[in-house]
Write a protein that holds these residues in place. Structure first.
Motif, short mmCIF file in Angstrom:
data_model
loop_
_atom_site.label_atom_id
_atom_site.label_comp_id
_atom_site.label_asym_id
_atom_site.label_seq_id
_atom_site.Cartn_x
_atom_site.Cartn_y
_atom_site.Cartn_z
N TYR A 200 0.85 -1.20 0.00
CA TYR A 200 0.00 0.00 0.00
C TYR A 200 0.88 1.24 0.00
O TYR A 200 1.52 1.57 1.00
CB TYR A 200 -0.92 0.02 1.22
N TYR B 213 -1.91 5.56 2.10
CA TYR B 213 -2.72 5.13 3.25
C TYR B 213 -4.20 5.46 3.05
O TYR B 213 -5.07 4.89 3.72
CB TYR B 213 -2.21 5.78 4.55
N LYS C 256 -5.94 4.60 0.68
CA LYS C 256 -6.57 3.43 0.07
C LYS C 256 -6.78 2.29 1.06
O LYS C 256 -7.22 1.21 0.69
CB LYS C 256 -5.73 2.94 -1.11
N VAL C 257 -6.42 2.56 2.32
CA VAL C 257 -6.56 1.55 3.36
C VAL C 257 -7.89 1.76 4.10
O VAL C 257 -8.16 2.85 4.61
CB VAL C 257 -5.39 1.62 4.36
N GLY D 180 -7.49 -3.17 2.76
CA GLY D 180 -7.75 -2.05 1.89
C GLY D 180 -9.14 -2.09 1.26
O GLY D 180 -9.85 -3.09 1.38
N PRO E 235 -4.36 -5.47 -2.47
CA PRO E 235 -3.05 -4.83 -2.64
C PRO E 235 -2.51 -4.99 -4.04
O PRO E 235 -2.71 -6.04 -4.68
CB PRO E 235 -2.16 -5.56 -1.63
#
Length: 228
Positions: A202, A205, A207-208, A223, A227
């Motif tokens: 990732y 962050y 996209k988490v 996510g 990933p």
């Protein structure tokens, strides 16, 4: 102007109830008794009715909330100082299963039927009355269970194992936002977090969806997408 007046009174009532909740304490929410339930209903009625009564203004709303809050506060103070008052106002736990046997008289006194008892037991992961040694009906309506000895979880002490340190997992990312306060608790930096995320694929962050860290374990990351 009617809409503005209602909106203003609603806002004032909201602030007053919020302050009152802070003063009374968290137990009014997490450990609600029959008296607490009635108090919540009356507070809601006081504010709700005042909003649509043209003869009642902000001063009357604040007075009603303050007076009722004072009565609740005095009642809570009395229950802390007097065991008899506490028993009368808040009630006491009742044994509904004693040494594996259902106390039917206790169920009837508390207006509880067998289907409701089974439901309460299942909420504690007890799916058979035979597995329960003792059960207490708490004053807030929940149930506390003591399983039979053969069904109780084995502890490290039972196995004569040395105690190990206990750590609490903390969320460090929620829905793409870093929880800096939780990082500070364990003296972790944003740079450390970003490097850990890169190790798991990732680069950003944001996209988490969720990330959790626990001392002694690797960072758990989930996510929005898989990933890259």
């Amino acid at each position: 102007m009617d809409y503005l007046h209602i909106g203003f009174e609603l806002f004032v009532g909201y602030i007053a109830l919020f302050i009152l909740t802070k003063i009374i304490g968290k137990t009014q929410i997490t450990q609600i008794t029959a008296f607490d339930f009635i108090s919540a209903l009356i507070l809601g009625e006081l504010v709700g009715n005042a909003l649509y009564d043209g003869k009642i203004g902000v001063k009357q709303i604040l007075f009603a909330v303050f007076l009722w809050g004072l009565l609740v506060y005095i009642t809570e103070y009395i229950t802390q100082k007097s065991r008899k008052a506490r028993h009368f106002l808040e009630g006491t736990p009742t044994i509904i299963i004693h040494k594996g046997k259902i106390d039917y008289e206790a169920l009837k006194r508390n207006h509880l039927d067998l289907n409701q008892l089974q439901h309460l037991l299942r909420t504690k992961d007890v799916f058979s009355v035979r597995d329960c040694e003792f059960a207490f009906l708490e004053s807030d309506g929940s149930v506390s269970i003591q399983k039979k000895s053969l069904l109780q979880n084995v502890t490290r002490e039972d196995l004569n194992l040395a105690p190990s340190s206990v750590s609490i997992p903390v969320a460090v990312i929620l829905e793409g936002h870093i929880i800096y306060d939780n990082l500070k608790v364990y003296d972790k930096s944003e740079e450390w977090l970003k490097s850990e995320l890169k190790l798991q694929g990732y680069a950003d962050y944001k996209k988490v969806l969720f990330a959790e860290w626990k001392e002694g374990d690797s960072l758990f990351v989930q996510g929005y997408d898989l990933p890259s």
